[in-house]
Write a protein that holds these residues in place. Structure first.
Motif, PDB file in Angstrom:
ATOM      1  N   MET A 151      86.951  45.752  49.814  1.00  0.00           N
ATOM      2  CA  MET A 151      86.923  44.696  50.830  1.00  0.00           C
ATOM      3  C   MET A 151      88.498  44.638  51.232  1.00  0.00           C
ATOM      4  O   MET A 151      88.471  44.470  52.664  1.00  0.00           O
ATOM      5  N   GLN A 152      89.453  44.683  50.512  1.00  0.00           N
ATOM      6  CA  GLN A 152      90.747  44.632  50.762  1.00  0.00           C
ATOM      7  C   GLN A 152      91.144  45.705  51.551  1.00  0.00           C
ATOM      8  O   GLN A 152      92.102  45.508  52.493  1.00  0.00           O
ATOM      9  N   ARG A 153      90.700  46.782  51.292  1.00  0.00           N
ATOM     10  CA  ARG A 153      91.204  48.078  51.924  1.00  0.00           C
ATOM     11  C   ARG A 153      90.319  48.191  53.248  1.00  0.00           C
ATOM     12  O   ARG A 153      90.968  48.415  54.541  1.00  0.00           O
ATOM     13  N   LEU A 154      88.924  47.887  53.291  1.00  0.00           N
ATOM     14  CA  LEU A 154      88.251  48.266  54.660  1.00  0.00           C
ATOM     15  C   LEU A 154      88.452  47.048  55.662  1.00  0.00           C
ATOM     16  O   LEU A 154      88.147  47.268  56.763  1.00  0.00           O
ATOM     17  N   GLY A 155      88.733  46.066  55.277  1.00  0.00           N
ATOM     18  CA  GLY A 155      89.084  44.878  56.036  1.00  0.00           C
ATOM     19  C   GLY A 155      87.686  43.849  55.669  1.00  0.00           C
ATOM     20  O   GLY A 155      86.511  44.045  56.001  1.00  0.00           O
ATOM     21  N   ARG A 156      88.069  42.540  55.153  1.00  0.00           N
ATOM     22  CA  ARG A 156      87.141  41.503  55.063  1.00  0.00           C
ATOM     23  C   ARG A 156      86.226  41.271  55.968  1.00  0.00           C
ATOM     24  O   ARG A 156      85.092  40.806  55.992  1.00  0.00           O
ATOM     25  N   HIS A 157      86.780  41.290  57.514  1.00  0.00           N
ATOM     26  CA  HIS A 157      86.245  40.608  58.462  1.00  0.00           C
ATOM     27  C   HIS A 157      84.866  41.565  58.705  1.00  0.00           C
ATOM     28  O   HIS A 157      84.018  40.978  59.382  1.00  0.00           O
ATOM     29  N   ASP A 186      81.439  48.748  62.363  1.00  0.00           N
ATOM     30  CA  ASP A 186      81.845  47.190  62.453  1.00  0.00           C
ATOM     31  C   ASP A 186      81.091  46.298  61.538  1.00  0.00           C
ATOM     32  O   ASP A 186      81.867  45.112  60.952  1.00  0.00           O
ATOM     33  N   HIS A 187      80.057  46.635  60.828  1.00  0.00           N
ATOM     34  CA  HIS A 187      79.519  46.023  59.646  1.00  0.00           C
ATOM     35  C   HIS A 187      79.139  46.836  58.504  1.00  0.00           C
ATOM     36  O   HIS A 187      78.305  47.918  58.527  1.00  0.00           O
ATOM     37  N   ILE A 188      79.701  46.552  57.440  1.00  0.00           N
ATOM     38  CA  ILE A 188      79.506  47.300  56.055  1.00  0.00           C
ATOM     39  C   ILE A 188      78.922  46.353  54.936  1.00  0.00           C
ATOM     40  O   ILE A 188      79.667  45.461  54.662  1.00  0.00           O
ATOM     41  N   TYR A 189      77.825  46.733  54.693  1.00  0.00           N
ATOM     42  CA  TYR A 189      77.086  45.773  53.661  1.00  0.00           C
ATOM     43  C   TYR A 189      77.648  46.448  52.051  1.00  0.00           C
ATOM     44  O   TYR A 189      77.717  47.662  52.068  1.00  0.00           O
ATOM     45  N   LEU A 190      78.104  45.581  51.439  1.00  0.00           N
ATOM     46  CA  LEU A 190      78.436  46.109  50.157  1.00  0.00           C
ATOM     47  C   LEU A 190      77.380  45.673  48.856  1.00  0.00           C
ATOM     48  O   LEU A 190      77.203  44.387  48.700  1.00  0.00           O
TER      49      LEU A 190
END
Length: 631
Positions: free
Chosen positions: A312-318, A292-296
């Motif tokens: 982000m566009q692929r994984l979901g910016r949210h 649910d939370h992905i740090y880049l």
């Protein structure tokens, strides 16, 4: 029928259009199908928590607000408790076994004895969230990595050149290096980074030459590659701690050494494969869907920012949060003396990507405080003032007023009167006038006449220009003007000349709007955006539809799209007194009636801020184009 027959061509185009629409619908359905997060699935399971408990733990029973059973297999006892209601509905803990807790998705995996990814798929199927299968090409087939001769590989456990390089030159703890299973390949002068699936299966190897002393056996020129034909997998699944799965939180970075650095700081991390391609997202989608939370934490340069944006566009910016570092990457930060405490701070300061105009309520604190402060009364004409702030009509900043009324009823004349009062009463306010139906010098002559209340003369003109010439800006256009040019003029007038009030006369003189209702709505949106961002007030003339002579028009009769009225903050209608006009036309107007009856009506048809509506009768003096409130 001939192929070129118009009817057949029309039928073909109709069928193509239908196929296109169906294709778009399939794409949208697939996107929706792919976008279900673990958090959403868990939340939906919690909505039917008791049914889920009956399904997973049928040997348990309800007691108060909890479901009780002995363990995740539904054995005898009451040590495992699932919350059935309240804000923690769906959370569970086995008090007899340390570390056994989580949400209903974790419970599903534990009770079934299956990996979390499989539990996620089963739960979505149970909830009816799977939808149709994605209409995509067959998944790409990858081969297993080749078997390496053990004699040519240097395990890190031997504390050889690989360990010396990673420990002495990259600052890594030997225990962390062993945890990731890094090896050396002297024949290529390279480090070997084995990439495993979450279940431990080896799926790929990444190689990287590393600079070092000649006697180390490592190459001096950096080069990266992977085993050919193998899956483009993330590096580090084998070292990911259980806490990452429990918290559904992980960090992605751009290098294997950076992933080990973050892990050394106590932050679970994975590294994307070499290069900036995105094939790894397709391959790892099912696993990453669980987080649910992905740090880049990508490189702090232009290429890193672009790569992060694509991910982000692929994984979901949210569910993505951007980490900012003081140096290029994590390992450079480590070599510059940064510590785990620093890393904890960077993670705490990580923020989701900025979506233009999207704010949390807490980010509006200062603006809310300003909004709650008592506001000074904005400009208005004396006869429109009733009782600030709840009654009367006011020209507030950040608003758009539409002025309407039939041809010849005095809209332009009244707006000239408004402009003159703005200039006279507000010493620092500029006025922009775009009257595409009249030359600028003609409008200026009328303003001068109204100011002196007698026909303008050259001395009058000199005095008027000395007093107001630097605060009065004209669009020197007669006929039509483009949206872009008009808005460019308005922005320049605001920034350079301090203009606060913009008069546009009229909407239908803006090129391309005459019969284009959708474009009228877009133009209204652009004007609203301008007013809101600059804090100015826009006065827009919009003509009404044709109606019977002498009939009063209202906001519902504005010519064009309904979006004109809907997007206006205020609507004011101007008309002559139809009863007095009828008497004048029939030569029945007596001097007494001429003096007692009003000439003009100002009707506030819409006012979004305070809701006050009303009609104000006015006397009009044709010689000077002056207005006063009728007694």
């Amino acid at each position: 029928m001939d192929v070129a027959d118009p009817r057949r061509l029309a039928l073909v185009r109709q069928r193509e259009s239908q196929r296109n629409r169906i294709g778009i619908i399939i794409i949208i359905v697939n996107m929706i199908n792919l976008r279900h997060s673990a958090q959403e699935v868990s939340r939906r399971l919690a909505d039917r928590v008791e049914s889920v408990c009956l399904r997973l733990l049928p040997g348990g029973s309800r007691k108060g607000a909890e479901w009780l059973t002995g363990d995740v297999q539904g054995g005898q006892g009451q040590s495992l408790k699932v919350q059935l209601s309240g804000e923690h509905a769906g959370r569970w803990r086995d008090w007899a076994e340390e570390g056994r807790h989580g949400d209903l998705l974790d419970l599903w995996a534990a009770a079934r004895g299956i990996p979390l990814a499989e539990a996620f798929r089963e739960a979505k199927e149970y909830l009816g969230m799977l939808g149709p299968e994605p209409a995509t090409a067959s998944p790409r087939k990858y081969q297993a990595p080749p078997v390496r001769e053990q004699a040519g590989v240097i395990p890190v456990a031997e504390e050889g050149v690989v360990m010396r390089y990673l420990q002495l030159q990259r600052g890594l703890d030997p225990a962390v290096v062993r945890r990731f299973g890094v090896e050396g390949l002297p024949s290529a002068g390279a480090l070997v980074f084995p990439c495993h699936a979450p279940d431990g299966t080896l799926v790929n190897r990444s190689y990287r030459t590393a600079p070092g002393p000649n006697e180390s056996g490592l190459g001096a020129r950096k080069r990266v590659w992977q085993d050919a034909g193998c899956a483009p997998s993330l590096f580090g699944w084998q070292a990911l701690p259980k806490s990452a799965w429990e918290k559904r939180t992980v960090l992605l970075c751009e290098g294997q050494i950076d992933a080990m650095t973050w892990t050394q700081w106590g932050v679970p991390a994975l590294s994307v494969p070499n290069g900036t391609g995105a094939a790894w997202i397709d391959h790892e989608w099912d696993q990453l869907e669980l987080f649910d939370h992905i740090y880049l934490s990508f490189d702090m340069d232009g290429a890193g920012a672009e790569n992060a944006n694509r991910v982000m566009q692929r994984l979901g910016r949210h569910r993505c949060l951007l980490v900012k570092l003081p140096h290029k990457d994590a390992n450079e930060c480590l070599l510059q003396g940064c510590t785990a405490d620093d890393a904890e701070h960077w993670i705490a300061q990580a923020r989701p990507p900025q979506i233009h105009k999207l704010l949390l309520g807490q980010e509006l604190h200062q603006r809310l405080m300003s909004e709650l402060e008592p506001k000074p009364e904005p400009f208005t004409l004396d006869f429109l003032r009733v009782a600030w702030p709840h009654q009367g009509f006011y020209f507030r900043p950040h608003e758009l007023t539409v002025w309407t009324g039939a041809y010849g009823q005095g809209k332009s004349t009244f707006l000239n009167f408004v402009a003159l009062n703005l200039l006279s009463q507000l010493s620092h306010t500029g006025v922009f006038m775009a009257s595409m139906e009249m030359r600028a010098e003609s409008t200026l002559r009328r303003l001068t006449t109204t100011y002196f209340q007698e026909p303008a003369t050259p001395p009058h003109a000199v005095t008027f220009l000395e007093k107001f010439g630097t605060r009065l800006v004209f669009a020197d256009v007669v006929g039509y003007i483009s949206q872009d040019l008009l808005l460019e003029m308005m922005m320049f007038s605001f920034q350079r000349h301090g203009v606060q009030h913009f008069i546009v006369d009229s909407l239908m003189r803006v090129d391309g709007l005459e019969e284009e209702f959708a474009e009228q709505g877009r133009f209204m949106n652009r004007l609203q955006e301008f007013a809101k961002e600059t804090g100015t007030h826009i006065h827009l003339v919009a003509h009404p539809r044709k109606s019977a002579s002498g009939q009063r028009q209202d906001r519902l009769e504005i010519k064009g799209s309904s979006l004109i009225a809907n997007n206006a903050d205020n609507i004011v209608a101007i008309s002559r007194n139809p009863e007095k006009d009828a008497l004048r036309r029939d030569n029945k107007l007596t001097p007494l009636q001429d003096a007692s009856l009003h000439d003009t009506e100002i009707r506030v048809e819409k006012q979004r801020e305070n809701g006050w509506l009303g009609m104000v009768p006015l006397k009009f003096f044709p010689r000077s184009s002056w207005y006063e409130k009728a007694s």
